[in-house]
Design a protein around this motif. Sequence first.
Motif, PDB file in Angstrom:
ATOM      1  N   ASP A 144       4.156 -14.630  31.952  1.00 45.90           N
ATOM      2  CA  ASP A 144       4.706 -15.710  31.143  1.00 45.90           C
ATOM      3  C   ASP A 144       6.164 -15.909  31.550  1.00 45.90           C
ATOM      4  OD1 ASP A 144       5.901 -17.308  29.100  1.00 45.90           O
ATOM      5  OD2 ASP A 144       4.268 -16.764  27.733  1.00 45.90           O
ATOM      6  N   ASP A 145       6.412 -16.954  32.327  1.00 41.50           N
ATOM      7  CA  ASP A 145       7.767 -17.206  32.824  1.00 41.50           C
ATOM      8  C   ASP A 145       8.769 -17.384  31.693  1.00 41.50           C
ATOM      9  OD1 ASP A 145       6.974 -17.010  35.443  1.00 41.50           O
ATOM     10  OD2 ASP A 145       6.835 -19.176  35.781  1.00 41.50           O
ATOM     11  N   SER A 146       8.328 -18.002  30.600  1.00 39.40           N
ATOM     12  CA  SER A 146       9.259 -18.257  29.493  1.00 39.40           C
ATOM     13  C   SER A 146       9.734 -16.966  28.840  1.00 39.40           C
ATOM     14  CB  SER A 146       8.603 -19.160  28.440  1.00 39.40           C
ATOM     15  OG  SER A 146       7.526 -18.497  27.799  1.00 39.40           O
ATOM     16  N   LEU A 147       8.966 -15.894  29.017  1.00 37.04           N
ATOM     17  CA  LEU A 147       9.332 -14.583  28.466  1.00 37.04           C
ATOM     18  C   LEU A 147       9.860 -13.646  29.548  1.00 37.04           C
ATOM     19  CD1 LEU A 147       6.244 -13.998  26.109  1.00 37.04           C
ATOM     20  CD2 LEU A 147       8.515 -14.834  25.460  1.00 37.04           C
ATOM     21  N   ASN A 148      10.027 -14.182  30.772  1.00 33.82           N
ATOM     22  CA  ASN A 148      10.489 -13.385  31.917  1.00 33.82           C
ATOM     23  C   ASN A 148       9.526 -12.249  32.270  1.00 33.82           C
ATOM     24  OD1 ASN A 148      12.933 -14.840  32.427  1.00 33.82           O
ATOM     25  ND2 ASN A 148      13.837 -13.813  30.648  1.00 33.82           N
ATOM     26  N   ASP A 149       8.217 -12.515  32.090  1.00 33.85           N
ATOM     27  CA  ASP A 149       7.166 -11.575  32.496  1.00 33.85           C
ATOM     28  C   ASP A 149       7.441 -10.156  31.997  1.00 33.85           C
ATOM     29  OD1 ASP A 149       6.013 -13.708  33.860  1.00 33.85           O
ATOM     30  OD2 ASP A 149       6.974 -13.191  35.753  1.00 33.85           O
ATOM     31  N   PRO A 150       7.428  -9.935  30.685  1.00 38.27           N
ATOM     32  CA  PRO A 150       7.797  -8.617  30.151  1.00 38.27           C
ATOM     33  C   PRO A 150       6.769  -7.535  30.477  1.00 38.27           C
ATOM     34  CG  PRO A 150       6.884  -9.982  28.418  1.00 38.27           C
ATOM     35  CD  PRO A 150       7.040 -10.877  29.615  1.00 38.27           C
ATOM     36  N   ILE A 151       7.232  -6.300  30.603  1.00 42.53           N
ATOM     37  CA  ILE A 151       6.333  -5.176  30.800  1.00 42.53           C
ATOM     38  C   ILE A 151       5.549  -4.952  29.511  1.00 42.53           C
ATOM     39  CG2 ILE A 151       8.043  -3.429  30.107  1.00 42.53           C
ATOM     40  CD1 ILE A 151       6.871  -1.635  32.345  1.00 42.53           C
ATOM     41  N   ILE A 152       4.252  -4.629  29.651  1.00 37.38           N
ATOM     42  CA  ILE A 152       3.402  -4.436  28.482  1.00 37.38           C
ATOM     43  C   ILE A 152       2.566  -3.173  28.660  1.00 37.38           C
ATOM     44  CG2 ILE A 152       3.276  -6.869  27.798  1.00 37.38           C
ATOM     45  CD1 ILE A 152       0.602  -7.068  29.237  1.00 37.38           C
ATOM     46  N   THR A 153       2.060  -2.680  27.559  1.00 37.13           N
ATOM     47  CA  THR A 153       1.223  -1.486  27.552  1.00 37.13           C
ATOM     48  C   THR A 153      -0.244  -1.867  27.388  1.00 37.13           C
ATOM     49  OG1 THR A 153       1.326  -1.233  25.153  1.00 37.13           O
ATOM     50  CG2 THR A 153       3.115  -0.229  26.436  1.00 37.13           C
TER      51      THR A 153
END
Length: 257
Positions: A144-153
Amino acid sequence: MKNIIDNQTQFLQDTLMEANLLYEGKGKKLYKTQIKDTLLAAFKDDLTAFNAQKKGSEVGKGSLNCQISTQIFMLLESHNVHTHFIQTLQDKYMLCRQLTIIPIEVVVRNIATGSLSKRLGIAESLDIKTTPLGTPLVEFYYKDDSLNDPIITDSHCLLMGIANNNEIAKLKDLALQVNKILQEYFDKASLRLIDFKLEFGRDNKGNILLADEISPDSCRLWDKQTNKKMDKDIFRQNLGNVTSAYQEVLSRLVEIK
């Protein structure tokens, strides 16, 4: 794999029309085709970094990425890793199986560098024997570019309904399988696979296939002898021309017996 498109010029003329454009991303345009359950990916010469905050372009970059991805997809298929790849057309177009993309960037890291070093304060290692990563590290990032591609579990994936437990396990297993194959492959080309990004999708039967591309745009590759960077970090860090490095990567891969 047997080619299914004989008259490539006519096929491209019929397909590469604005009306057939389904999606344009940072590195590719995707077009619908007249062949059921397929898409045509047109690799772009554009260069982006830092979530498209830095932009550029180099003639021939897209063609080189397409040809390198072709070499790698064919290798992976020969090792029973199923991908969306069908056929390459005129060096910069790839006919692919149409998939529903899983919105996860699966990142495999063999050596600490880049965002991992910044995030965890781990110094970049230039020697694979002394890297703090004793085993390959697999990470998930939400596309998700709008979220800056966050790291997720894994729990985030379940919470958002991105993938179930079996699919999460399969993504990790496939990523590690690809890593093992590519480490050996690049080693033969006197290159070290530092880290790389994979994307996957589901076909119309729910099977998970490797998608997108595997190229110096999505991998970190260092020369085995000199640690010279042979990937998009050249653009990120203003180290010179990427196309000359990508051409060198392709030349080395083509020469592997």
